[in-house]
Design an enzyme around this catalytic site. Structure first.
Site, PDB file in Angstrom:
ATOM      1  N   GLU A   1       0.971  -1.299  -0.014  1.00 42.50           N
ATOM      2  CA  GLU A   1       0.007   0.002   0.073  1.00 42.50           C
ATOM      3  C   GLU A   1       0.822   1.278   0.008  1.00 42.50           C
ATOM      4  O   GLU A   1       2.180   1.168   0.264  1.00 42.50           O
ATOM      5  CB  GLU A   1      -1.054   0.038   1.169  1.00 42.50           C
ATOM      6  CG  GLU A   1      -2.156  -0.538   1.007  1.00 42.50           C
ATOM      7  CD  GLU A   1      -3.198  -0.222   2.159  1.00 42.50           C
ATOM      8  OE1 GLU A   1      -4.144   0.360   1.811  1.00 42.50           O
ATOM      9  OE2 GLU A   1      -2.952  -0.549   3.351  1.00 42.50           O
TER      10      GLU A   1
ATOM     11  N   HIS B   1     -10.139  11.004   2.987  1.00 36.13           N
ATOM     12  CA  HIS B   1      -9.677  10.056   2.020  1.00 36.13           C
ATOM     13  C   HIS B   1     -10.090  10.909   0.536  1.00 36.13           C
ATOM     14  O   HIS B   1     -11.143  11.200   0.716  1.00 36.13           O
ATOM     15  CB  HIS B   1     -10.415   8.942   2.390  1.00 36.13           C
ATOM     16  CG  HIS B   1      -9.967   7.709   1.311  1.00 36.13           C
ATOM     17  ND1 HIS B   1     -10.092   7.752  -0.060  1.00 36.13           N
ATOM     18  CD2 HIS B   1      -9.208   6.742   1.559  1.00 36.13           C
ATOM     19  CE1 HIS B   1      -9.520   6.862  -0.716  1.00 36.13           C
ATOM     20  NE2 HIS B   1      -8.887   6.160   0.542  1.00 36.13           N
TER      21      HIS B   1
ATOM     22  N   ARG C   1      -1.978  11.249  -0.178  1.00 34.19           N
ATOM     23  CA  ARG C   1      -3.534  11.495   0.197  1.00 34.19           C
ATOM     24  C   ARG C   1      -4.005  12.783   0.347  1.00 34.19           C
ATOM     25  O   ARG C   1      -5.104  13.330  -0.367  1.00 34.19           O
ATOM     26  CB  ARG C   1      -3.693  10.601   1.332  1.00 34.19           C
ATOM     27  CG  ARG C   1      -4.778   9.599   1.204  1.00 34.19           C
ATOM     28  CD  ARG C   1      -5.167   8.882   2.378  1.00 34.19           C
ATOM     29  NE  ARG C   1      -5.257   7.294   2.241  1.00 34.19           N
ATOM     30  CZ  ARG C   1      -5.728   6.482   2.960  1.00 34.19           C
ATOM     31  NH1 ARG C   1      -5.818   6.778   4.271  1.00 34.19           N
ATOM     32  NH2 ARG C   1      -5.672   5.118   2.523  1.00 34.19           N
TER      33      ARG C   1
ATOM     34  N   HIS D   1     -12.035  10.417   7.242  1.00 36.46           N
ATOM     35  CA  HIS D   1     -11.666   9.023   7.056  1.00 36.46           C
ATOM     36  C   HIS D   1     -11.017   8.361   8.419  1.00 36.46           C
ATOM     37  O   HIS D   1     -11.660   7.263   8.856  1.00 36.46           O
ATOM     38  CB  HIS D   1     -10.825   8.570   6.054  1.00 36.46           C
ATOM     39  CG  HIS D   1     -10.579   7.187   5.656  1.00 36.46           C
ATOM     40  ND1 HIS D   1     -11.566   6.267   5.387  1.00 36.46           N
ATOM     41  CD2 HIS D   1      -9.241   6.603   5.514  1.00 36.46           C
ATOM     42  CE1 HIS D   1     -11.060   5.137   5.193  1.00 36.46           C
ATOM     43  NE2 HIS D   1      -9.792   5.380   5.399  1.00 36.46           N
TER      44      HIS D   1
ATOM     45  N   ARG E   1      -1.539   9.231   9.372  1.00 35.22           N
ATOM     46  CA  ARG E   1      -1.590   7.854   9.763  1.00 35.22           C
ATOM     47  C   ARG E   1      -1.145   7.029   8.351  1.00 35.22           C
ATOM     48  O   ARG E   1      -1.615   7.205   7.116  1.00 35.22           O
ATOM     49  CB  ARG E   1      -2.962   7.285   9.887  1.00 35.22           C
ATOM     50  CG  ARG E   1      -2.901   5.816  10.109  1.00 35.22           C
ATOM     51  CD  ARG E   1      -4.502   5.423  10.127  1.00 35.22           C
ATOM     52  NE  ARG E   1      -5.297   5.712   8.767  1.00 35.22           N
ATOM     53  CZ  ARG E   1      -5.883   4.688   8.132  1.00 35.22           C
ATOM     54  NH1 ARG E   1      -5.957   3.467   8.404  1.00 35.22           N
ATOM     55  NH2 ARG E   1      -6.604   5.170   7.168  1.00 35.22           N
TER      56      ARG E   1
END
Ligand SMILES: Cc1cc2nc3c(=O)[nH]c(=O)nc-3n(C[C@H](O)[C@H](O)[C@H](O)COP(=O)(O)OP(=O)(O)OC[C@H]3O[C@@H](n4cnc5c(N)ncnc54)[C@H](O)[C@@H]3O)c2cc1C
Length: 537
Positions: free
Chosen positions: A125, A242, A288, A347, A382
């Site tokens: 990821e 997100h 992001r 998110h 995160r």
């Protein structure tokens, strides 16, 4: 105690509960299992498995288990993502204890995906330098993990689950916790659960924002309860948005996973124009926050934004992304032939109740784990799939801490079960909608002083007239997030201020805030008092 009608269920009158866990997501259930055979009561606002972000997780859990990977590398990536304020000692514990917690999950019946040789199938990821995500059932990790844990919890006689009760108020004597009051949605009454130890595991705050991937129960009640009891709240300003939630009129908004962009899908507007190429060299695969901010700017400029998978994925979409394809089908969209409408959505909350490496809060007798806690492991942002890991690692550490501090369990009850609760409708929907719109518009992807002050004014206006305890809790958490965002006059990680767009090296530290400090600052804000309250009304 003012709002306590009686105890619930009546059978528990026989004594004080040993440990009460508020929240039945991954963090709460894992902690309960690790505490077994000690008697534990789990209070959950919705039937366990529902109303939890855990059940919605798609990708999986980060753990450095693949050949060539190491906890050191996982730590490095976690620190890099956290934008300068990761609590490194805590993050190190988290990555080093990952394999033991994966073993626990196996023992609780989770069947992680395996490859032909029987090893875990590891996925890569964004932000991870190795394939490091342990998956379950393809993109159904959260649902499958929760299914296994719920079955194990149901078979564990030491765990009593009471569903349909909403924790509202913590009770303290001399800064020591004595119990929690919860509203039973079935009969509308409040019940006191006295306890020697309370663990808050109520999840995140995403549902305070109009666009979110989080379930309705994720409305920051843990932060508010702890703050009202005097606990310190850390890093409240850091909310991760997100970039590509499907804008198909659903609440919560379904997630169009990053892997779709990873497979080559592009972001376009209503004219079919790509708009990320000039923004970042990685275009759609930029971090992001960069993608969220670019989409936000484009939408604010009057455009619509779509994720276009027609050329890159086409007919293979349903096979590669069955969950997203299912959401699209329900909305009447065929992603192989049509672009999918998307928008940023709240998110994950990096901030929360300040806890140490054993999950202890600043109040004696109160622990917190999962998304409502702030261990500092995520810093200002995160790293993908670190949240399920954080939930299990610190839930386990809390269980160990409680065993050590309270070595002689008190059997306050004898194994009776609570009944499944029903979700009740609220008569505060207009106020909730106003709060959520305000948080999205003024405390969302892009913030500035003017908007943050406006948000504080709306919170103040909604406080007038004595809101219900649940509404008061929403407003308190909204106020803490907004005040922390106002205090941080820079842009760092997930926190972006258009009036302070650069990172300020002098501010590379975590933030700490109590409710008393926030109230005092709100009262003393210059400019705030000049904002006409009526305008906010
Ligand atoms: C769509 C989506 C996908 C994600 N994908 C991933 C992923 O792939 N990997 C990853 O690591 N993370 C992922 N995350 C983040 C991760 O799922 C959450 O951070 C994590 O599950 C939080 O676990 P938790 O136990 O703290 O909270 P939750 O799972 O949200 O559980 C909270 C529990 O508390 C209950 N509750 C809430 N308020 C109260 C109250 N006042 N009283 C009583 N009960 C209450 C809820 O009903 C629920 O039972 C994702 C999140 C979302 C929304």
């Amino acid at each position: 105690m003012l709002e306590t009608d009686s105890q619930f269920p009546p059978q528990s009158l026989s004594g004080i509960d040993d440990v009460v866990i508020v929240g039945g997501g991954l963090a709460g259930l894992f902690c309960a299992l690790r505490l077994a055979p000690r008697p534990v009561t789990v209070l959950a606002a919705a039937p366990i498995g529902q109303g939890a972000s855990s059940a919605r997780a798609q990708a999986g859990i980060a753990a450095a288990l693949a050949a060539g990977d190491s906890p050191d590398s996982h730590l490095e990536d976690t620190i890099a993502a956290g934008a300068g304020i990761v609590e490194e000692r805590v993050a190190e514990l988290m990555v080093r204890e990952a394999h033991r917690r994966i073993d626990d999950l196996l023992s609780y019946g989770v069947s992680f995906d395996r490859n032909g040789s029987g090893n875990f199938r590891m996925a890569l990821e964004a932000g991870h330098s190795h394939p490091r995500i342990v998956r379950v059932g393809g993109d159904r990790a959260g649902a499958e993990i929760m299914k296994a844990l719920i079955a194990t919890v149901r078979e564990t006689p030491s765990i009593r689950v009471v569903e349909g009760v909403v924790g509202e108020t913590l009770h303290t004597e001399d800064n020591h916790l004595t119990g929690v009051t919860a509203l039973n949605r079935d009969d509308g009454k409040r019940y006191l659960f006295p306890a020697r130890a309370i663990v808050l595991a109520v999840g995140g705050s995403g549902h305070l924002f109009a666009n979110t991937t989080n379930p309705p129960q994720a409305e920051g009640s843990g932060i508010a309860m702890a703050a009202r009891a005097g606990a310190v709240i850390a890093d409240a300003e850091f909310v991760q948005f997100h970039p590509t939630a499907l804008a198909v009129g659903r609440d919560p908004a379904p997630l169009a996973t990053e892997a779709i962009r990873g497979a080559g899908a592009t972001l376009i507007d209503e004219n079919g124009e790509r708009f990320l190429e000039g923004v970042h060299p990685l275009a759609e695969l930029a971090p992001r926050d960069v993608v969220s901010q670019a989409i936000h700017r484009h939408i604010t400029a009057g455009h619509e934004v779509f994720l276009d998978a027609r050329a890159a994925i086409g007919d293979g979409f349903a096979e590669q992304f069955p969950t997203v394809a299912g959401y699209c089908r329900e909305a009447g969209i065929d992603p192989a032939r049509e672009p999918m409408p998307v928008a940023p959505a709240a998110h994950y909350h990096m901030g929360g109740i300040l806890v140490d490496a054993n999950g202890r809060s600043t109040i004696d007798g109160l622990w917190a784990c999962g998304e409502c806690a702030s261990t500092g492991a995520h810093g200002a942002n995160r790293l993908a799939s670190n949240s399920l890991l954080e939930a299990v690692v610190f839930a386990a550490r809390i269980a160990e801490d409680i065993h050590g501090l309270l070595p002689h369990p008190q059997a306050g009850w004898t194994g009776e079960r609570g009944s499944d609760g029903r979700a009740s409708s609220t008569d505060e929907s207009a106020q909730i909608a106003r709060l959520r719109r305000t948080m999205m518009d003024d405390v969302g992807v892009v913030r500035n002083r003017e908007g943050l002050l406006r948000a504080l004014d709306v919170v103040a206006a909604l406080e007038v007239g004595g809101p219900s305890l649940q509404m008061a809790n929403r407003l308190i958490t909204a106020k803490l997030i907004t005040m922390a965002a106002l205090r941080r006059e820079e842009s760092r990680g997930a926190h972006y201020r258009s009036d302070h767009p650069s990172l300020d090296a002098a501010l590379a530290r975590r933030s700490y805030l109590t409710l008393a400090e926030a109230e005092e600052e709100v009262a003393g804000l210059t400019g705030y008092a000049d904002t006409p309250r009526a305008a906010a009304g």
